[in-house]
Design a protein around this motif. Structure first.
Motif, mmCIF file in Angstrom:
data_model
loop_
_atom_site.group_PDB
_atom_site.id
_atom_site.type_symbol
_atom_site.label_atom_id
_atom_site.label_comp_id
_atom_site.label_asym_id
_atom_site.label_seq_id
_atom_site.Cartn_x
_atom_site.Cartn_y
_atom_site.Cartn_z
ATOM 1 N N ALA A 61 11.861 5.973 6.296
ATOM 2 C CA ALA A 61 12.394 5.540 7.212
ATOM 3 C C ALA A 61 13.947 4.769 6.879
ATOM 4 O O ALA A 61 14.808 5.061 7.499
ATOM 5 C CB ALA A 61 11.626 4.381 8.162
ATOM 6 N N TRP A 62 13.858 4.233 5.639
ATOM 7 C CA TRP A 62 14.893 3.482 5.171
ATOM 8 C C TRP A 62 15.583 4.107 4.091
ATOM 9 O O TRP A 62 16.707 3.519 3.564
ATOM 10 C CB TRP A 62 14.533 2.044 4.735
ATOM 11 N N GLY A 63 15.186 5.075 3.273
ATOM 12 C CA GLY A 63 15.549 5.573 2.407
ATOM 13 C C GLY A 63 15.049 4.636 1.145
ATOM 14 O O GLY A 63 13.917 4.907 1.123
ATOM 15 N N SER A 64 15.984 4.192 0.117
ATOM 16 C CA SER A 64 15.162 3.663 -0.988
ATOM 17 C C SER A 64 14.673 2.190 -0.525
ATOM 18 O O SER A 64 15.397 1.430 -0.130
ATOM 19 C CB SER A 64 16.304 3.343 -2.011
ATOM 20 N N LEU A 65 13.526 2.082 -0.684
ATOM 21 C CA LEU A 65 12.782 0.881 -0.121
ATOM 22 C C LEU A 65 13.038 -0.334 -1.095
ATOM 23 O O LEU A 65 13.460 -1.385 -0.609
ATOM 24 C CB LEU A 65 11.141 1.042 -0.283
ATOM 25 N N SER A 66 13.245 0.027 -2.377
ATOM 26 C CA SER A 66 13.655 -1.132 -3.231
ATOM 27 C C SER A 66 15.109 -1.611 -2.843
ATOM 28 O O SER A 66 15.399 -2.791 -3.025
ATOM 29 C CB SER A 66 13.575 -0.844 -4.753
ATOM 30 N N ARG A 67 16.034 -0.839 -2.724
ATOM 31 C CA ARG A 67 17.322 -0.909 -2.046
ATOM 32 C C ARG A 67 17.238 -1.870 -0.994
ATOM 33 O O ARG A 67 18.090 -2.781 -0.723
ATOM 34 C CB ARG A 67 18.337 0.147 -1.981
ATOM 35 N N PRO A 109 0.876 -1.197 -0.127
ATOM 36 C CA PRO A 109 0.052 -0.066 -0.060
ATOM 37 C C PRO A 109 0.834 1.310 0.026
ATOM 38 O O PRO A 109 1.845 1.408 0.564
ATOM 39 C CB PRO A 109 -0.869 -0.180 1.160
ATOM 40 N N ASP A 110 0.484 2.229 -0.886
ATOM 41 C CA ASP A 110 1.227 3.556 -0.996
ATOM 42 C C ASP A 110 1.483 4.198 0.429
ATOM 43 O O ASP A 110 2.755 4.503 0.624
ATOM 44 C CB ASP A 110 0.482 4.427 -1.909
ATOM 45 N N GLU A 111 0.728 4.108 1.411
ATOM 46 C CA GLU A 111 0.997 5.069 2.768
ATOM 47 C C GLU A 111 2.031 4.062 3.297
ATOM 48 O O GLU A 111 3.011 4.941 3.788
ATOM 49 C CB GLU A 111 -0.298 4.932 3.490
ATOM 50 N N ILE A 112 2.106 2.880 3.223
ATOM 51 C CA ILE A 112 2.989 2.202 3.935
ATOM 52 C C ILE A 112 4.436 2.325 3.372
ATOM 53 O O ILE A 112 5.452 2.386 3.895
ATOM 54 C CB ILE A 112 2.597 0.645 4.181
ATOM 55 N N ALA A 113 4.343 2.128 1.755
ATOM 56 C CA ALA A 113 5.558 2.260 0.974
ATOM 57 C C ALA A 113 6.381 3.500 1.420
ATOM 58 O O ALA A 113 7.306 3.520 1.319
ATOM 59 C CB ALA A 113 5.378 1.863 -0.235
ATOM 60 N N ASN A 114 5.558 4.605 1.653
ATOM 61 C CA ASN A 114 6.076 5.869 1.690
ATOM 62 C C ASN A 114 6.694 6.150 2.953
ATOM 63 O O ASN A 114 7.699 6.569 3.112
ATOM 64 C CB ASN A 114 5.022 7.180 1.427
ATOM 65 N N ARG A 115 5.880 5.464 3.904
ATOM 66 C CA ARG A 115 6.439 5.476 5.354
ATOM 67 C C ARG A 115 7.787 4.882 5.320
ATOM 68 O O ARG A 115 8.789 5.136 6.032
ATOM 69 C CB ARG A 115 5.735 5.095 6.359
ATOM 70 N N LEU A 116 7.834 3.433 4.900
ATOM 71 C CA LEU A 116 9.032 2.767 4.804
ATOM 72 C C LEU A 116 10.390 3.567 3.926
ATOM 73 O O LEU A 116 11.429 3.290 4.421
ATOM 74 C CB LEU A 116 8.809 1.471 4.398
ATOM 75 N N ASP A 117 9.777 4.068 2.839
ATOM 76 C CA ASP A 117 10.793 4.926 2.122
ATOM 77 C C ASP A 117 11.444 5.803 2.761
ATOM 78 O O ASP A 117 12.729 5.992 2.770
ATOM 79 C CB ASP A 117 10.066 5.140 0.818
#
Length: 88
Positions: A18-24, A8-16
């Protein structure tokens, strides 16, 4: 290979954030787990993550809480490297 993960976009944005690049981060987690399970070597970790050196690779694994799988092949490589330095 490219893999798509639905988050979900909301969670992905929050993780991104917190961690920088979520895909990385996801790639790092997969690579660390594959190494932990013995599926890939340190040189493959280095190749996949495009790390500059073995020391950087070892630092990455330490940061991820993964112990080195130091086998006889790596020991022989280190012994050979030491011999080469002694000759210089």
């Amino acid at each position: 290979m490219q893999i798509t993960v639905e988050i979900p976009d909301e969670i992905a944005n929050r993780l991104d954030q917190a961690w920088g690049s979520l895909s990385r981060r996801l790639l790092e987690v997969i690579v660390a787990d594959a190494y932990r399970c013995g599926e890939i070597s340190t040189s493959e970790v280095r190749q996949i993550l495009q790390l500059e050196s073995r020391l950087e690779t070892h630092a990455f694994l330490k940061r991820m809480g993964v112990y080195l799988n130091y086998d006889a092949t790596e020991l022989e490589r280190d012994i050979q490297t030491l011999k080469e330095f002694r000759v210089q």
